[in-house]
Motif scaffolding. Structure first.
Motif, PDB file in Angstrom:
ATOM      1  N   ASP A   1       0.673  -1.093  -0.013  1.00 59.45           N
ATOM      2  CA  ASP A   1       0.000  -0.004  -0.003  1.00 59.45           C
ATOM      3  C   ASP A   1       0.888   1.413   0.028  1.00 59.45           C
ATOM      4  O   ASP A   1       2.126   1.160   0.241  1.00 59.45           O
ATOM      5  N   LEU A   2       0.017   2.242  -0.240  1.00 56.18           N
ATOM      6  CA  LEU A   2       1.202   3.662  -0.482  1.00 56.18           C
ATOM      7  C   LEU A   2       1.669   3.812   0.944  1.00 56.18           C
ATOM      8  O   LEU A   2       2.681   4.474   0.992  1.00 56.18           O
TER       9      LEU A   2
ATOM     10  N   GLU B   1      -2.606  11.160  -1.428  1.00 55.50           N
ATOM     11  CA  GLU B   1      -3.202   9.948  -0.809  1.00 55.50           C
ATOM     12  C   GLU B   1      -3.477   8.982  -2.041  1.00 55.50           C
ATOM     13  O   GLU B   1      -3.428   9.302  -3.210  1.00 55.50           O
ATOM     14  N   SER B   2      -3.869   7.782  -1.711  1.00 56.45           N
ATOM     15  CA  SER B   2      -3.697   6.803  -2.641  1.00 56.45           C
ATOM     16  C   SER B   2      -5.285   6.955  -3.434  1.00 56.45           C
ATOM     17  O   SER B   2      -5.524   6.452  -4.512  1.00 56.45           O
ATOM     18  N   THR B   3      -6.004   7.839  -2.725  1.00 56.11           N
ATOM     19  CA  THR B   3      -7.477   8.225  -3.326  1.00 56.11           C
ATOM     20  C   THR B   3      -7.341   9.344  -4.418  1.00 56.11           C
ATOM     21  O   THR B   3      -8.318   9.492  -5.073  1.00 56.11           O
TER      22      THR B   3
ATOM     23  N   GLU C   1       4.554   4.420  -6.914  1.00 53.76           N
ATOM     24  CA  GLU C   1       3.401   5.572  -6.817  1.00 53.76           C
ATOM     25  C   GLU C   1       2.397   5.502  -7.765  1.00 53.76           C
ATOM     26  O   GLU C   1       1.117   5.328  -7.534  1.00 53.76           O
TER      27      GLU C   1
ATOM     28  N   TYR D   1      -2.494  14.097  -6.130  1.00 60.53           N
ATOM     29  CA  TYR D   1      -0.988  13.681  -5.821  1.00 60.53           C
ATOM     30  C   TYR D   1      -0.128  14.496  -6.556  1.00 60.53           C
ATOM     31  O   TYR D   1       0.145  14.596  -7.824  1.00 60.53           O
TER      32      TYR D   1
ATOM     33  N   LEU E   1       0.206   2.245  -7.154  1.00 63.07           N
ATOM     34  CA  LEU E   1      -0.660   2.304  -5.988  1.00 63.07           C
ATOM     35  C   LEU E   1      -1.650   3.511  -5.983  1.00 63.07           C
ATOM     36  O   LEU E   1      -2.655   3.124  -5.333  1.00 63.07           O
ATOM     37  N   VAL E   2      -1.552   4.479  -6.790  1.00 58.94           N
ATOM     38  CA  VAL E   2      -2.592   5.851  -6.793  1.00 58.94           C
ATOM     39  C   VAL E   2      -3.202   5.230  -8.005  1.00 58.94           C
ATOM     40  O   VAL E   2      -4.484   5.653  -7.751  1.00 58.94           O
ATOM     41  N   ARG E   3      -3.116   4.763  -8.861  1.00 58.75           N
ATOM     42  CA  ARG E   3      -3.561   4.549 -10.037  1.00 58.75           C
ATOM     43  C   ARG E   3      -4.468   5.729 -10.757  1.00 58.75           C
ATOM     44  O   ARG E   3      -5.703   5.908 -10.643  1.00 58.75           O
TER      45      ARG E   3
END
Ligand code: SF4
Length: 203
Positions: free
Chosen positions: A6-7, A36-38, A122, A86, A125-127
């Motif tokens: 995870d990030l 954040e990953s969101t 990055e 991000y 995990l962020v996509r």
């Protein structure tokens, strides 16, 4: 692909990265990134500068102010953008000033290679749905070698993973590229493209 689950785990290891210093490159900060990953949009700059180094925040200096003026016209107020998007860079530590002349040292190919797995992690995990590469080094990650900024700024592509790539030039006040009125027009087109994507994708 990334080895990190995870990030937050990636950020923990990345924050302690000293690979460049160990390899003898004169970096002058800790790794700097935010988000954040969101996040659904990712900005990728070149490298932190001397203002970002003590601030610990990407795009905090004059170049950042110009970037956020562009983004404001695309519909993002700076605080909202920093919170929801991000922000990272090709290399994540301040590379120091140039030995001769003004400006920051441009990270070399070896440093970019050392840092590349972090960016790959990055991205994995962020996509992000939208990627905004800022400046030649970041733009070069998404276009064929020797692509000129003149040929891509103002347009956008969708890559194999369906991500929208909207390139921007480096927003430095010293940018000679931005002195050409035709290029100012290209930036206007890029801002319009971002504004359109923001509405279409409800970013
Ligand atoms: S620039 Fe990248 S690879 Fe080099 S020390 Fe900083 S985080 Fe590590």
């Amino acid at each position: 692909m990334t080895d990190y689950p995870d990030l937050a785990t990636l950020h923990g290891v990345l924050s302690a990265c000293r690979l460049c210093a160990e390899a003898g490159y004169p970096i002058e900060s800790q790794p700097i990134f935010s988000g954040e990953s969101t996040a659904r949009l990712m900005v990728i700059g070149q490298a932190p500068g001397e203002v970002e180094a003590p601030a610990g925040q990407p795009f905090s200096g004059d170049a950042g102010r110009r970037l956020f003026r562009w983004l404001a016209r695309a519909g993002w107020e700076e605080r909202e953008f920093r919170k929801s998007c991000y922000i990272t860079s090709v290399t994540k530590c301040f590379p120091g000033r140039r030995a001769k002349g003004a400006g920051d040292r441009v990270p070399g190919a070896a440093e970019r290679k050392l840092c590349r797995p972090w960016l790959e992690g990055e991205l994995a995990l962020v996509r992000p749905e939208v990627i905004v590469p800022v400046g030649r080094l970041a733009v070069g990650l998404f276009y064929p070698p020797k692509t000129r900024l003149d040929d891509v700024i103002g347009g956008s592509i969708q890559d194999e993973e369906g991500r929208h790539i909207v390139p921007l030039p480096h927003p430095s006040g010293a940018s000679r590229w931005l002195n050409d009125p035709r290029n100012v027009g290209r930036v206007e087109q890029a801002i319009y493209r971002l504004r359109t994507l923001k509405m279409e994708l409800r970013l």
